[in-house]
Design a protein around this motif. Structure first.
Motif, mmCIF file in Angstrom:
data_model
loop_
_atom_site.group_PDB
_atom_site.id
_atom_site.type_symbol
_atom_site.label_atom_id
_atom_site.label_comp_id
_atom_site.label_asym_id
_atom_site.label_seq_id
_atom_site.Cartn_x
_atom_site.Cartn_y
_atom_site.Cartn_z
ATOM 1 N N UNK A 179 0.823 -1.205 0.000
ATOM 2 C CA UNK A 179 0.000 0.000 0.000
ATOM 3 C C UNK A 179 0.862 1.261 0.000
ATOM 4 N N UNK A 180 1.978 1.254 0.711
ATOM 5 C CA UNK A 180 2.880 2.414 0.706
ATOM 6 C C UNK A 180 3.483 2.598 -0.684
ATOM 7 N N UNK A 181 3.908 1.495 -1.308
ATOM 8 C CA UNK A 181 4.445 1.586 -2.665
ATOM 9 C C UNK A 181 3.377 2.108 -3.622
ATOM 10 N N UNK A 182 2.143 1.651 -3.455
ATOM 11 C CA UNK A 182 1.063 2.122 -4.327
ATOM 12 C C UNK A 182 0.875 3.627 -4.192
ATOM 13 N N UNK A 183 0.987 4.138 -2.951
ATOM 14 C CA UNK A 183 0.868 5.585 -2.755
ATOM 15 C C UNK A 183 2.023 6.318 -3.435
ATOM 16 N N UNK A 184 3.221 5.764 -3.344
ATOM 17 C CA UNK A 184 4.386 6.377 -4.002
ATOM 18 C C UNK A 184 4.227 6.342 -5.515
ATOM 19 N N UNK A 185 3.720 5.233 -6.049
ATOM 20 C CA UNK A 185 3.522 5.134 -7.488
ATOM 21 C C UNK A 185 2.442 6.105 -7.960
ATOM 22 N N UNK A 186 1.474 6.372 -7.094
ATOM 23 C CA UNK A 186 0.452 7.356 -7.425
ATOM 24 C C UNK A 186 1.087 8.735 -7.583
ATOM 25 N N UNK A 187 2.027 9.040 -6.719
ATOM 26 C CA UNK A 187 2.749 10.309 -6.815
ATOM 27 C C UNK A 187 3.642 10.324 -8.047
ATOM 28 N N UNK A 214 -2.409 5.231 11.155
ATOM 29 C CA UNK A 214 -1.231 4.589 11.736
ATOM 30 C C UNK A 214 -0.155 4.329 10.673
ATOM 31 N N UNK A 215 -0.573 3.828 9.522
ATOM 32 C CA UNK A 215 0.378 3.553 8.435
ATOM 33 C C UNK A 215 0.970 4.850 7.882
ATOM 34 N N UNK A 216 0.168 5.908 7.829
ATOM 35 C CA UNK A 216 0.676 7.210 7.373
ATOM 36 C C UNK A 216 1.781 7.701 8.303
ATOM 37 N N UNK A 217 1.569 7.580 9.591
ATOM 38 C CA UNK A 217 2.560 8.044 10.573
ATOM 39 C C UNK A 217 3.869 7.266 10.460
ATOM 40 N N UNK A 218 3.780 5.985 10.103
ATOM 41 C CA UNK A 218 4.977 5.155 10.030
ATOM 42 C C UNK A 218 5.710 5.247 8.692
ATOM 43 N N UNK A 219 5.068 5.845 7.683
ATOM 44 C CA UNK A 219 5.602 5.763 6.318
ATOM 45 C C UNK A 219 6.037 7.092 5.729
ATOM 46 N N UNK A 220 6.020 8.169 6.522
ATOM 47 C CA UNK A 220 6.366 9.489 5.986
ATOM 48 C C UNK A 220 7.776 9.513 5.404
ATOM 49 N N UNK A 221 8.738 8.905 6.099
ATOM 50 C CA UNK A 221 10.118 8.903 5.602
ATOM 51 C C UNK A 221 10.279 8.055 4.339
#
Length: 601
Positions: free
Chosen positions: A281-289, A358-365
């Protein structure tokens, strides 16, 4: 004789830069043709359904990129050949490349759908290692696959229509596609409750809407330059030779897109293994960007392609260098702004994708590190487009393969085992640096082997001794007189016979005066004078209203058209006049015969 006399007028790059800006918005929208569907589907599904639905749409992205790679193979190759052919005055070759690209795009789109649709469930298992996503990915993919015949032709036509100088038409068509996609997403997901399948339907239907408008308007236009011709009339061998030229011209750029698809697939599997569903899900958010950034960099690349192609066909290497420096500054501003945004507001990027708090807080970096790699990605694709257009396909291939496969896979795999998700992002940064470094080393080697013919990272020649004059003006009466005197002075100082030098100066003055009279707004004009064998060639380019001095017929009644006298002077002095309207720019080339004594000198 002052061989290095400083001219009163110099080259500014203003004319070509203006054409780039005119192309950019339509090209930006064209770049959105495949990406925006996935981008908005991801956001809307993340907000209206859940983050798992957004991840499912992202999982299908390698297939969209693979389809884009095939379309780019056709589009980039065809536009490169068309631009060079038009710049060289070979319009039949341009029409043949246009027609072959048109039919091939349709065929490729149909083949992709026909091959993948029956095997969609097996394809899903290759796209993601996360079993919880398989059903939702299939629900999205088995409908999305129907888009490829329409999307392939839409992407191609958006580029070709821009290359034909009809940027507004392309802008409207792609706007219809984008706006209808957003509207249909809300209708089918929110109001008809069709979920993830509704998002896929919206993408397919919006492609059909945009393509329908594009075909209707372009082929109904009397102003279009390109014509569909039969591609089988010259035989099957000629057909394959033509496609081979297109593929050779576009293969490096298409490789970049294809390798990007492989890279996304690889990253999906690595993040799934290292970080589980959270990592995916974090990678998907990065790919969206990345999708958002790719629209801007893709718009720049597609704007550069036809301009560099035409300039390369004309051997106007000075203008190519000026344009690329201008474009690099624009791209640097865009990627710099995106980097600042992602560093300051990484939570926004993650929240738009629908991730939980929770995932947003852990994935900002994670987002911050990933965004650093986007700087290299943007310049990598710009250089791939550029090198492809100037026939430096080896340089483009080295950059595409190093950045897209040879460096990224081992780096990401090794670093992810050592540092987890952080290693994934570090591996991407390393791959971008490695690709650019390998290309720089190759360029240095080529320059050395050329014996001074090639001297810099552009891998094009310097303007040779045959270029006698190169400058830009605003076409006003005052500058018409000034540049005429400047041309005559420079040419005679460089040893050109006085008579053809004066003819060139007078013809240039008359042409500039005519431009001032015909256009209400100031017109930019580029002027080059070259020595070509026994001819002195005056090459003029301007952004005034279309005007062909070859076909111009003065009115029977004298004094009713102020252009008549000037055109008659031009025709009486010129040995040969050639005219073409290229990328909405008037291109007029006038030749004067040099006396024998000048040739002996």
């Amino acid at each position: 004789m002052e061989a290095n006399r400083i001219m009163k007028y110099t080259k500014t790059g203003s004319l070509v830069n203006k054409r780039f800006r005119a192309f950019f918005i339509p090209a930006l929208l064209s770049a959105m043709a495949t990406q925006m569907g996935v981008f908005f589907d991801g956001i809307i599904m993340g907000q209206l359904i859940d983050s798992a639905a957004m991840a499912s749409a992202s999982a299908s992205q390698p297939l969209s990129q693979l389809a884009a790679a095939l379309t780019v193979l056709i589009s980039t190759g065809a536009i490169g050949l068309i631009a060079i052919a038009v710049g060289s005055g070979k319009h039949d070759e341009a029409n043949r490349a246009f027609s072959l690209a048109f039919y091939t795009a349709i065929g490729f789109g149909l083949v992709i759908t026909a091959v993948l649709l029956p095997t969609a469930r097996n394809v899903v298992r290759l796209l993601t290692p996360v079993p919880e996503l398989w059903d939702s990915v299939y629900a999205y993919l088995h409908i999305l696959l129907w888009r490829f015949p329409f999307c392939a032709l839409l992407m191609l036509m958006a580029d070709l229509v821009c290359a034909d100088g009809m940027e507004k038409m392309s802008t409207i068509a792609i706007s219809i596609q984008q706006l209808s996609n957003i509207a249909l997403d809300f209708i089918l997901i929110r109001f008809l409750n069709l979920g993830i399948e509704g998002a896929a339907m919206a993408t397919v239907l919006s492609d059909i809407a945009g393509l329908g408008f594009m075909l209707w308007r372009y082929f109904g236009s009397k102003q279009r330059t390109f014509r569909l011709i039969g591609v089988l009339s010259s035989g099957v061998k000629a057909l394959f030779r033509g496609f081979g030229k297109i593929a050779k011209s576009g293969v490096a750029t298409a490789s970049g897109y294809a390798l990007a698809a492989v890279r996304v697939w690889f990253l999906m599997r690595v993040t799934g293994e290292v970080g589980g569903s959270d990592g995916t899900e974090v990678l998907a958010a990065c790919l969206l960007y990345l999708t958002l950034m790719s629209m801007f960099s893709g718009g720049i690349n597609q704007s550069v392609l036809p301009l560099v192609g035409v300039l390369f066909g004309e051997k106007d290497y000075h203008s190519i260098r000026m344009l690329m420096r201008y474009v690099a500054r624009i791209l640097l501003v865009i990627v710099g702004a995106s980097l600042v945004f992602s560093m300051v507001f990484p939570q926004v990027i993650l929240s738009v994708a629908g991730l939980d708090a929770d995932l947003i807080a852990r994935s900002a970096n994670d987002v911050r590190l990933y965004s650093v790699s986007l700087i290299g990605t943007a310049f990598t694709f710009l250089l791939i487009y550029y090198y492809t257009t100037v026939s430096q396909t080896t340089a483009a291939g080295i950059l595409a393969w190093t950045e897209g496969l040879l460096a990224v896979i081992p780096a990401v795999w090794l670093l992810s085992r050592a540092f987890g998700m952080t290693g994934v992002w570090l591996g991407l940064i390393f791959a971008e640096i490695a690709g650019l470094a390998a290309t720089w080393l190759y360029a240095k080697r080529v320059c050395v082997k050329s014996g001074g013919k090639l001297t810099d990272f552009y891998l094009i020649e310097k303007n040779g001794s045959e270029l006698l004059y190169d400058a830009s003006i605003k076409a006003t009466r005052e500058d018409a007189v000034g540049i005429s005197a400047d041309v005559i002075s420079v040419l005679t100082e460089k040893g050109v016979d006085r008579i053809p030098a004066e003819k060139a100066g007078i013809v240039l003055e008359e042409t500039a005066v005519n431009l001032a009279q015909m256009n209400k707004k100031p017109v930019d004009m580029d002027v080059r004078v070259l020595e070509n064998g026994n001819e002195l060639v005056l090459a003029m380019r301007d952004n005034g209203i279309p005007f062909n001095p070859v076909e111009y017929a003065p009115p029977e009644q004298e004094g009713t058209d102020s252009r008549g006298d000037g055109i008659m002077v031009l025709r009486s002095m010129a040995g040969r006049i050639d005219y073409s309207l290229v990328l909405a720019l008037n291109q007029t080339t006038i030749s004067f015969i040099l006396p024998e004594k000048n040739k002996e000198d």
